[in-house]
Write a protein that holds these residues in place. Sequence first.
Motif, PDB file in Angstrom:
ATOM      1  N   LYS A   1      -0.775 -11.662  -1.730  1.00 36.04           N
ATOM      2  CA  LYS A   1      -1.196 -12.185  -3.029  1.00 36.04           C
ATOM      3  C   LYS A   1      -1.992 -11.163  -3.845  1.00 36.04           C
ATOM      4  CE  LYS A   1      -1.751 -17.119  -2.139  1.00 36.04           C
ATOM      5  NZ  LYS A   1      -2.738 -18.213  -2.098  1.00 36.04           N
ATOM      6  N   TYR A   2      -2.701 -10.284  -3.166  1.00 33.92           N
ATOM      7  CA  TYR A   2      -3.717  -9.486  -3.847  1.00 33.92           C
ATOM      8  C   TYR A   2      -3.432  -7.994  -3.963  1.00 33.92           C
ATOM      9  CZ  TYR A   2      -6.454 -13.719  -3.320  1.00 33.92           C
ATOM     10  OH  TYR A   2      -6.894 -15.007  -3.368  1.00 33.92           O
ATOM     11  N   PHE A   3      -2.887  -7.371  -2.944  1.00 38.54           N
ATOM     12  CA  PHE A   3      -2.783  -5.915  -2.955  1.00 38.54           C
ATOM     13  C   PHE A   3      -1.681  -5.431  -3.888  1.00 38.54           C
ATOM     14  CE2 PHE A   3      -4.709  -5.279   1.543  1.00 38.54           C
ATOM     15  CZ  PHE A   3      -5.960  -5.596   1.042  1.00 38.54           C
ATOM     16  N   THR A   4      -2.052  -4.459  -4.712  1.00 41.57           N
ATOM     17  CA  THR A   4      -1.089  -3.844  -5.619  1.00 41.57           C
ATOM     18  C   THR A   4      -0.369  -2.704  -4.900  1.00 41.57           C
ATOM     19  OG1 THR A   4      -2.640  -2.181  -6.432  1.00 41.57           O
ATOM     20  CG2 THR A   4      -2.622  -4.330  -7.581  1.00 41.57           C
ATOM     21  N   ILE A   5       0.690  -2.226  -5.516  1.00 35.72           N
ATOM     22  CA  ILE A   5       1.418  -1.088  -4.944  1.00 35.72           C
ATOM     23  C   ILE A   5       0.492   0.129  -4.847  1.00 35.72           C
ATOM     24  CG2 ILE A   5       3.302   0.546  -5.328  1.00 35.72           C
ATOM     25  CD1 ILE A   5       4.196  -2.206  -4.296  1.00 35.72           C
ATOM     26  N   GLN A   6      -0.349   0.348  -5.839  1.00 30.13           N
ATOM     27  CA  GLN A   6      -1.282   1.479  -5.804  1.00 30.13           C
ATOM     28  C   GLN A   6      -2.250   1.355  -4.623  1.00 30.13           C
ATOM     29  OE1 GLN A   6      -0.724  -0.339  -8.658  1.00 30.13           O
ATOM     30  NE2 GLN A   6       0.557   1.163  -9.713  1.00 30.13           N
ATOM     31  N   GLN A   7      -2.727   0.150  -4.366  1.00 28.08           N
ATOM     32  CA  GLN A   7      -3.615  -0.054  -3.229  1.00 28.08           C
ATOM     33  C   GLN A   7      -2.858   0.158  -1.918  1.00 28.08           C
ATOM     34  OE1 GLN A   7      -4.866  -3.968  -4.519  1.00 28.08           O
ATOM     35  NE2 GLN A   7      -6.965  -3.235  -4.845  1.00 28.08           N
ATOM     36  N   MET A   8      -1.616  -0.312  -1.874  1.00 30.21           N
ATOM     37  CA  MET A   8      -0.797  -0.111  -0.673  1.00 30.21           C
ATOM     38  C   MET A   8      -0.547   1.370  -0.424  1.00 30.21           C
ATOM     39  SD  MET A   8       2.037  -3.087  -0.873  1.00 30.21           S
ATOM     40  CE  MET A   8       1.607  -4.722  -1.414  1.00 30.21           C
ATOM     41  N   GLU A   9      -0.355   2.142  -1.486  1.00 35.42           N
ATOM     42  CA  GLU A   9      -0.170   3.589  -1.337  1.00 35.42           C
ATOM     43  C   GLU A   9      -1.400   4.229  -0.708  1.00 35.42           C
ATOM     44  OE1 GLU A   9       0.755   4.653  -5.381  1.00 35.42           O
ATOM     45  OE2 GLU A   9       2.915   4.694  -4.956  1.00 35.42           O
ATOM     46  N   LYS A  10      -2.581   3.821  -1.131  1.00 35.46           N
ATOM     47  CA  LYS A  10      -3.815   4.360  -0.561  1.00 35.46           C
ATOM     48  C   LYS A  10      -3.960   3.968   0.904  1.00 35.46           C
ATOM     49  CE  LYS A  10      -6.133   4.570  -4.995  1.00 35.46           C
ATOM     50  NZ  LYS A  10      -7.194   4.025  -5.860  1.00 35.46           N
ATOM     51  N   ILE A  11      -3.603   2.730   1.214  1.00 35.72           N
ATOM     52  CA  ILE A  11      -3.646   2.271   2.608  1.00 35.72           C
ATOM     53  C   ILE A  11      -2.634   3.051   3.446  1.00 35.72           C
ATOM     54  CG2 ILE A  11      -3.167   0.297   4.113  1.00 35.72           C
ATOM     55  CD1 ILE A  11      -4.340  -1.475   1.811  1.00 35.72           C
ATOM     56  N   ALA A  12      -1.447   3.281   2.895  1.00 33.73           N
ATOM     57  CA  ALA A  12      -0.419   4.055   3.605  1.00 33.73           C
ATOM     58  C   ALA A  12      -0.931   5.455   3.926  1.00 33.73           C
ATOM     59  CB  ALA A  12       0.860   4.122   2.773  1.00 33.73           C
ATOM     60  N   TYR A  13      -1.613   6.055   2.968  1.00 36.04           N
ATOM     61  CA  TYR A  13      -2.172   7.395   3.188  1.00 36.04           C
ATOM     62  C   TYR A  13      -3.207   7.359   4.318  1.00 36.04           C
ATOM     63  CZ  TYR A  13      -4.518  11.814   2.416  1.00 36.04           C
ATOM     64  OH  TYR A  13      -5.067  13.047   2.597  1.00 36.04           O
ATOM     65  N   LEU A  14      -4.118   6.384   4.260  1.00 39.96           N
ATOM     66  CA  LEU A  14      -5.139   6.269   5.307  1.00 39.96           C
ATOM     67  C   LEU A  14      -4.521   6.104   6.689  1.00 39.96           C
ATOM     68  CD1 LEU A  14      -7.939   3.873   4.006  1.00 39.96           C
ATOM     69  CD2 LEU A  14      -8.182   6.268   4.651  1.00 39.96           C
ATOM     70  N   LEU A  15      -3.461   5.307   6.753  1.00 38.83           N
ATOM     71  CA  LEU A  15      -2.857   4.988   8.049  1.00 38.83           C
ATOM     72  C   LEU A  15      -1.741   5.949   8.448  1.00 38.83           C
ATOM     73  CD1 LEU A  15      -2.694   1.101   7.728  1.00 38.83           C
ATOM     74  CD2 LEU A  15      -4.318   2.477   9.063  1.00 38.83           C
ATOM     75  N   ASN A  16      -1.428   6.891   7.551  1.00 36.67           N
ATOM     76  CA  ASN A  16      -0.337   7.835   7.796  1.00 36.67           C
ATOM     77  C   ASN A  16       0.968   7.091   8.108  1.00 36.67           C
ATOM     78  OD1 ASN A  16       0.754  10.409   7.917  1.00 36.67           O
ATOM     79  ND2 ASN A  16       0.423  10.558  10.131  1.00 36.67           N
ATOM     80  N   LYS A  17       1.259   6.096   7.249  1.00 36.42           N
ATOM     81  CA  LYS A  17       2.465   5.296   7.389  1.00 36.42           C
ATOM     82  C   LYS A  17       3.229   5.313   6.078  1.00 36.42           C
ATOM     83  CE  LYS A  17       0.716   2.039  10.843  1.00 36.42           C
ATOM     84  NZ  LYS A  17       1.670   2.086  11.918  1.00 36.42           N
TER      85      LYS A  17
END
Length: 97
Positions: free
Chosen positions: A45-61
Amino acid sequence: MKNKYLSVIEKWLHHDNDYSYGHVGELIGVNTTVVYTQQLREPWKYFTIQQMEKIAYLLNKDIVEIFWACYKRPYIDIVHDEEKVKLNQALDRAGIK
């Protein structure tokens, strides 16, 4: 067995990788830990694509893996919808746990 995590994303960030809630919340632009924790309960419901990109970077996924991890819902919430249950099962098989 009851899932002890708010979401897959919460598990990956805060239990598997030990990032602090405040640090990740600040990184993705959420101003309080309380709001961030609420968003972790329903990331679809809440996370935007930009936020997901940052999370992907943190998790190396890959961003696609993060997207599906955000989309995966607790079985208790979708038990009445066979298609959503099948999707969750497919995500389980793909390693989104």
